[in-house]
Write an enzyme that holds these catalytic residues in place. Structure first.
Site, mmCIF file in Angstrom:
data_model
loop_
_atom_site.group_PDB
_atom_site.id
_atom_site.type_symbol
_atom_site.label_atom_id
_atom_site.label_comp_id
_atom_site.label_asym_id
_atom_site.label_seq_id
_atom_site.Cartn_x
_atom_site.Cartn_y
_atom_site.Cartn_z
ATOM 1 N N ASP A 81 2.393 -0.520 2.195
ATOM 2 C CA ASP A 81 1.714 -1.353 3.206
ATOM 3 C C ASP A 81 2.743 -2.271 3.880
ATOM 4 O O ASP A 81 3.532 -2.932 3.192
ATOM 5 C CB ASP A 81 0.643 -2.187 2.468
ATOM 6 C CG ASP A 81 -0.286 -2.923 3.400
ATOM 7 O OD1 ASP A 81 -0.481 -2.474 4.542
ATOM 8 O OD2 ASP A 81 -0.835 -3.967 2.968
ATOM 9 N N HIS A 210 -6.338 -2.773 10.129
ATOM 10 C CA HIS A 210 -5.867 -3.776 9.159
ATOM 11 C C HIS A 210 -6.782 -4.999 9.250
ATOM 12 O O HIS A 210 -7.623 -5.094 10.130
ATOM 13 C CB HIS A 210 -4.430 -4.188 9.498
ATOM 14 C CG HIS A 210 -3.417 -3.185 9.058
ATOM 15 N ND1 HIS A 210 -2.453 -3.465 8.132
ATOM 16 C CD2 HIS A 210 -3.229 -1.886 9.403
ATOM 17 C CE1 HIS A 210 -1.716 -2.388 7.932
ATOM 18 N NE2 HIS A 210 -2.159 -1.417 8.700
ATOM 19 N N ASP A 255 -7.762 -6.387 1.485
ATOM 20 C CA ASP A 255 -7.041 -7.035 0.395
ATOM 21 C C ASP A 255 -7.641 -8.411 0.091
ATOM 22 O O ASP A 255 -7.999 -8.727 -1.044
ATOM 23 C CB ASP A 255 -5.557 -7.171 0.782
ATOM 24 C CG ASP A 255 -4.716 -7.729 -0.351
ATOM 25 O OD1 ASP A 255 -5.185 -7.729 -1.508
ATOM 26 O OD2 ASP A 255 -3.585 -8.175 -0.098
HETATM 27 P P1 13P Z 1 -7.229 -8.528 4.857
HETATM 28 O O1 13P Z 1 -6.365 -9.735 4.774
HETATM 29 O O2 13P Z 1 -8.309 -8.683 5.881
HETATM 30 O O3 13P Z 1 -7.788 -8.102 3.560
HETATM 31 O O4 13P Z 1 -6.308 -7.313 5.395
HETATM 32 C C1 13P Z 1 -5.502 -6.574 4.499
HETATM 33 C C2 13P Z 1 -4.514 -5.719 5.200
HETATM 34 O O5 13P Z 1 -4.551 -5.496 6.384
HETATM 35 C C3 13P Z 1 -3.473 -5.111 4.364
HETATM 36 O O6 13P Z 1 -2.551 -4.398 5.123
HETATM 37 O O1 G3H Z 2 -1.449 -7.401 4.961
HETATM 38 C C1 G3H Z 2 -1.016 -7.859 3.915
HETATM 39 C C2 G3H Z 2 -1.701 -7.538 2.635
HETATM 40 O O2 G3H Z 2 -2.845 -8.326 2.472
HETATM 41 C C3 G3H Z 2 -0.737 -7.674 1.497
HETATM 42 O O3 G3H Z 2 -0.495 -9.013 1.235
HETATM 43 O O4 G3H Z 2 1.961 -9.096 1.486
HETATM 44 O O5 G3H Z 2 0.733 -10.906 0.273
HETATM 45 O O6 G3H Z 2 0.973 -8.634 -0.750
HETATM 46 P P1 G3H Z 2 0.897 -9.455 0.505
HETATM 47 ZN ZN ZN Z 3 -2.263 -5.256 7.075
#
Ligand code: 13P
Ligand code: G3H
Ligand code: ZN
Length: 316
Positions: A81, A210, A255
């Site tokens: 990601d 996302h 997430d």
């Molecule tokens: P949220 O913060 O809305 O859960 O989005 C997660 C995300 O886009 C991870 O790539």
């Molecule tokens: O888009 C980001 C995701 O929510 C992952 O979050 O980079 O803090 O692990 P992180």
């Molecule tokens: Zn994202």
């Protein structure tokens, strides 16, 4: 069973969206697999750069391999990601990932194409697919913070050029969502008209949404009642997913909502059991609550119940 992201997209396009959920630890991993099996859904495990340094990339890989053995019925892909060039190439070389995201959306168009193209060439040589991003979501990602005034929606005409020239396999589009718990200040919502216009120009091409957490108000209220301080947090209406799916949205990233489940479970547990200190006690509750949360999301994404369809498709 680990499958390619491409295989999942081929079955899902236009019918349902595959939930893409981030993991950082064992409890999340167990809850994720349970929730997807409870709802009979295929899924994508996402690993961010932050997760790779928090848990160590080898630990995450080992947990996923172990979960694959513990839950042999599960069908899933493993995805990087928001990778930068180094992380994306590292994951391609590791051979473990089904797909990688190269996020150069903060760069000018030509540079975004150039960087994405570089990852595509390395990834395709190993049968790995690539998600790229065009347009900018608001909110906080680990290496970029974008405030609302600098966020901008994906331009459909640019998207067509970008996909053709970069060779990417799916595209993260900015259609009004943002990362984190504070997505909408007023009555903004998804710009499904933009998704529709992109689909017209890129028929059959998988789009990724996302920033798709819904930040349930009940969850926020419970967290705050147990000592939290989340003020004005607001997210995407999860009943909108059903409208996004026919427009080509095939992967939906979630997430933040899972983090809220973790926060609510642990705050309530320690508020209600001040004498307890065995980490497994709230851990067990979290795994069960996380599984419930995943199953609920899969219903909203319409991926629930599609596991057999996917199993048949991947068996050829
Ligand atoms: P949220 O913060 O809305 O859960 O989005 C997660 C995300 O886009 C991870 O790539
Ligand atoms: O888009 C980001 C995701 O929510 C992952 O979050 O980079 O803090 O692990 P992180
Ligand atoms: Zn994202």
């Amino acid at each position: 069973m680990i499958v390619t992201t491409k295989q999942l997209f081929e079955v899902a396009y236009g019918k349902f969206a595959v939930g893409a959920y981030n993991i950082n630890n064992m409890e999340q991993t167990l809850g994720l697999f349970r929730g997807n099996l409870d709802s009979q859904a295929p899924f994508i495990i996402q690993i961010s750069k932050g997760a790779r340094s928090y848990a160590d990339k080898r630990m995450l890989e080992a947990m996923i391999k172990a979960a694959d053995q513990i839950f042999p019925e599960a069908i899933f892909a493993v995805h990087l990601d928001h990778g930068d060039l180094d992380a994306a190439l590292d994951c391609v070389e590791s051979g473990f990932y089904s797909s990688v995201m190269i996020d150069a959306s903060h760069e000018p168009l030509e540079e975004n194409i150039r960087i994405t193209r570089q990852v595509v060439e390395a990834a395709h040589a190993r049968g790995i697919s690539v998600e790229a991003e065009l347009g900018q979501l608001g909110g906080v990602e680990e290496h970029v913070q974008v405030d609302e005034k600098n966020a901008h929606l994906t331009d459909p005409a640019e998207a067509e050029v970008f996909v053709r020239e970069s060779g990417c396999d799916s595209l993260a589009v900015a259609i009004g969502t943002s990362h984190g718990a504070y997505k909408f200040s007023g009555h903004q919502g998804l710009h499904l008209d933009v998704a529709a216009e992109i689909q017209k120009r890129l028929p059959g091409f998988p789009l990724v949404m996302h920033g798709s957490s819904s930040v349930p108000q009940e969850e926020v209220a419970r967290i705050n009642a147990a000592g939290g301080g989340l003020k004005g947090a607001k997210g995407v209406d999860e009943d909108e997913f059903v409208k996004a799916v026919p427009l080509g949205v095939t992967k939906v990233n979630i997430d933040t909502d899972g983090r809220l489940v973790w926060t609510r479970v642990h705050r309530e547990f320690f508020r209600d059991n001040p004498e307890k200190f065995d980490l497994r006690d709230p851990g067990k509750i979290f795994i069960a609550e996380y599984a419930k949360f995943i199953a609920h999301k899969n219903e909203k994404l319409q991926s629930a119940g599609s596991l057999e369809l996917v199993r048949k498709a991947v068996a050829g």
